[in-house]
Motif scaffolding. Sequence first.
Motif, mmCIF file in Angstrom:
data_model
loop_
_atom_site.group_PDB
_atom_site.id
_atom_site.type_symbol
_atom_site.label_atom_id
_atom_site.label_comp_id
_atom_site.label_asym_id
_atom_site.label_seq_id
_atom_site.Cartn_x
_atom_site.Cartn_y
_atom_site.Cartn_z
ATOM 1 N N LEU A 123 -3.584 7.416 6.028
ATOM 2 C CA LEU A 123 -2.199 7.480 5.563
ATOM 3 C C LEU A 123 -1.403 6.217 5.902
ATOM 4 O O LEU A 123 -0.293 6.025 5.399
ATOM 5 C CB LEU A 123 -1.491 8.703 6.161
ATOM 6 C CG LEU A 123 -1.898 10.053 5.580
ATOM 7 C CD1 LEU A 123 -1.357 11.195 6.437
ATOM 8 C CD2 LEU A 123 -1.432 10.192 4.147
ATOM 9 N N LYS A 124 -1.974 5.346 6.730
ATOM 10 C CA LYS A 124 -1.278 4.115 7.107
ATOM 11 C C LYS A 124 -1.195 3.149 5.924
ATOM 12 O O LYS A 124 -1.976 3.220 4.989
ATOM 13 C CB LYS A 124 -2.005 3.400 8.257
ATOM 14 C CG LYS A 124 -1.989 4.134 9.557
ATOM 15 C CD LYS A 124 -2.548 3.304 10.710
ATOM 16 C CE LYS A 124 -3.848 2.610 10.404
ATOM 17 N NZ LYS A 124 -4.385 1.850 11.529
ATOM 18 N N GLN A 125 -0.268 2.216 6.032
ATOM 19 C CA GLN A 125 -0.094 1.185 5.016
ATOM 20 C C GLN A 125 -1.408 0.420 4.828
ATOM 21 O O GLN A 125 -2.058 0.046 5.796
ATOM 22 C CB GLN A 125 1.006 0.218 5.435
ATOM 23 C CG GLN A 125 2.361 0.876 5.509
ATOM 24 C CD GLN A 125 3.443 -0.037 6.045
ATOM 25 O OE1 GLN A 125 3.469 -1.226 5.753
ATOM 26 N NE2 GLN A 125 4.344 0.530 6.845
ATOM 27 N N SER B 201 -6.368 4.130 1.931
ATOM 28 C CA SER B 201 -6.541 4.883 0.684
ATOM 29 C C SER B 201 -5.551 6.016 0.448
ATOM 30 O O SER B 201 -5.190 6.273 -0.701
ATOM 31 C CB SER B 201 -7.966 5.426 0.603
ATOM 32 O OG SER B 201 -8.192 6.338 1.651
ATOM 33 N N ASN B 202 -5.107 6.725 1.447
ATOM 34 C CA ASN B 202 -4.183 7.841 1.238
ATOM 35 C C ASN B 202 -2.715 7.464 1.434
ATOM 36 O O ASN B 202 -1.839 8.329 1.398
ATOM 37 C CB ASN B 202 -4.541 9.023 2.150
ATOM 38 C CG ASN B 202 -5.771 9.755 1.659
ATOM 39 O OD1 ASN B 202 -5.984 9.886 0.459
ATOM 40 N ND2 ASN B 202 -6.602 10.211 2.576
ATOM 41 N N HIS B 203 -2.447 6.166 1.625
ATOM 42 C CA HIS B 203 -1.056 5.746 1.809
ATOM 43 C C HIS B 203 -0.229 5.962 0.537
ATOM 44 O O HIS B 203 1.000 6.015 0.593
ATOM 45 C CB HIS B 203 -0.969 4.286 2.254
ATOM 46 C CG HIS B 203 0.425 3.875 2.596
ATOM 47 N ND1 HIS B 203 1.113 4.399 3.672
ATOM 48 C CD2 HIS B 203 1.283 3.040 1.982
ATOM 49 C CE1 HIS B 203 2.328 3.877 3.716
ATOM 50 N NE2 HIS B 203 2.463 3.056 2.690
ATOM 51 N N THR B 204 -0.899 6.136 -0.598
ATOM 52 C CA THR B 204 -0.159 6.412 -1.833
ATOM 53 C C THR B 204 0.711 7.657 -1.681
ATOM 54 O O THR B 204 1.798 7.711 -2.263
ATOM 55 C CB THR B 204 -1.113 6.568 -3.036
ATOM 56 O OG1 THR B 204 -2.088 7.562 -2.712
ATOM 57 C CG2 THR B 204 -1.798 5.265 -3.376
ATOM 58 N N LEU B 205 0.248 8.648 -0.906
ATOM 59 C CA LEU B 205 1.077 9.834 -0.657
ATOM 60 C C LEU B 205 2.350 9.429 0.083
ATOM 61 O O LEU B 205 3.449 9.855 -0.285
ATOM 62 C CB LEU B 205 0.314 10.895 0.136
ATOM 63 C CG LEU B 205 1.168 12.101 0.567
ATOM 64 C CD1 LEU B 205 1.752 12.846 -0.635
ATOM 65 C CD2 LEU B 205 0.357 13.045 1.440
ATOM 66 N N MET B 206 2.218 8.599 1.109
ATOM 67 C CA MET B 206 3.404 8.181 1.872
ATOM 68 C C MET B 206 4.354 7.380 0.979
ATOM 69 O O MET B 206 5.573 7.558 1.052
ATOM 70 C CB MET B 206 3.002 7.368 3.103
ATOM 71 C CG MET B 206 2.111 8.119 4.088
ATOM 72 S SD MET B 206 2.660 9.793 4.513
ATOM 73 C CE MET B 206 4.251 9.480 5.242
ATOM 74 N N ASP C 221 -3.218 3.101 18.082
ATOM 75 C CA ASP C 221 -2.173 2.474 17.285
ATOM 76 C C ASP C 221 -1.986 3.215 15.974
ATOM 77 O O ASP C 221 -2.953 3.717 15.391
ATOM 78 C CB ASP C 221 -2.534 1.025 16.962
ATOM 79 C CG ASP C 221 -2.612 0.155 18.203
ATOM 80 O OD1 ASP C 221 -1.905 0.434 19.183
ATOM 81 O OD2 ASP C 221 -3.392 -0.818 18.187
ATOM 82 N N GLY C 222 -0.732 3.259 15.501
ATOM 83 C CA GLY C 222 -0.462 3.898 14.218
ATOM 84 C C GLY C 222 0.941 3.619 13.740
ATOM 85 O O GLY C 222 1.596 2.683 14.204
ATOM 86 N N GLU C 223 1.393 4.445 12.820
ATOM 87 C CA GLU C 223 2.707 4.302 12.214
ATOM 88 C C GLU C 223 3.476 5.610 12.349
ATOM 89 O O GLU C 223 2.884 6.686 12.331
ATOM 90 C CB GLU C 223 2.567 3.955 10.725
ATOM 91 C CG GLU C 223 1.868 2.641 10.498
ATOM 92 C CD GLU C 223 1.569 2.344 9.032
ATOM 93 O OE1 GLU C 223 1.137 1.220 8.759
ATOM 94 O OE2 GLU C 223 1.761 3.237 8.157
ATOM 95 N N LEU C 224 4.790 5.494 12.442
ATOM 96 C CA LEU C 224 5.652 6.660 12.597
ATOM 97 C C LEU C 224 6.540 6.812 11.367
ATOM 98 O O LEU C 224 7.144 5.840 10.899
ATOM 99 C CB LEU C 224 6.519 6.511 13.852
ATOM 100 C CG LEU C 224 7.368 7.714 14.229
ATOM 101 C CD1 LEU C 224 6.486 8.920 14.569
ATOM 102 C CD2 LEU C 224 8.257 7.369 15.417
ATOM 103 N N TYR C 225 6.594 8.047 10.855
ATOM 104 C CA TYR C 225 7.405 8.373 9.689
ATOM 105 C C TYR C 225 8.300 9.559 10.006
ATOM 106 O O TYR C 225 7.903 10.462 10.742
ATOM 107 C CB TYR C 225 6.510 8.753 8.495
ATOM 108 C CG TYR C 225 5.715 7.592 7.965
ATOM 109 C CD1 TYR C 225 6.192 6.819 6.914
ATOM 110 C CD2 TYR C 225 4.492 7.247 8.529
ATOM 111 C CE1 TYR C 225 5.469 5.739 6.433
ATOM 112 C CE2 TYR C 225 3.765 6.166 8.059
ATOM 113 C CZ TYR C 225 4.260 5.414 7.015
ATOM 114 O OH TYR C 225 3.544 4.339 6.553
#
Length: 186
Positions: free
Chosen positions: A20-22, A25-30, A74-78
């Motif tokens: 889901l990260k930038q 492949s699944n970042h399109t959902l975000m 490490d990751g991203e926060l939404y």
Amino acid sequence: MVAEERKDEHRSLIFTYGTLKQGFSNHTLMQELIRTGDAAFLGTCRTAESYPLVCGPYRVPFLLNLPGCGQCVDGELYAVSLKGLSRMDELEGTNRGHYERLPIKLEFESHDSTDGAAINTTCAAEELARAEAYYAHRSYAMEMWRKNGKKGLSAYTEKETKGYVKRKDRPQHLTFLDHIQLFLSS
């Protein structure tokens, strides 16, 4: 008025560490959730504690709810609306026993240089946030940890995606849990 309602709407903080990260492949959902106002990118961060981050079948990333093992991840926060959260839960298969959405403590990365010696300890950071993350379901998490030699990653990067197979390209006659069981038994 709609913008004001959205601003006041309850938002959950969600930590993403894998597809889901930038750039994955699944970042399109975000991106879609951001476009519709159902998510907002807040920044990069890492787990406050060490957790195992491993790859399973088809190089799918799994965060294991085994605090104190592995490394700080490490990751991203939404910030995600209830509608967005429902879409993420569907993708992550929370109602099918694939992943569980559970609390996690995060730290925003410090801009000071660190020597990286924070494995299995609290990681250097500036601020603390309480959020949720999608962990591998408890029914197979410990086996996944063993299968990976009790070694975890600090980040899911381009290197780990080598061999990643998108959901649509996996054998369709098996469920995701079937794929996991086959991976664990091989």
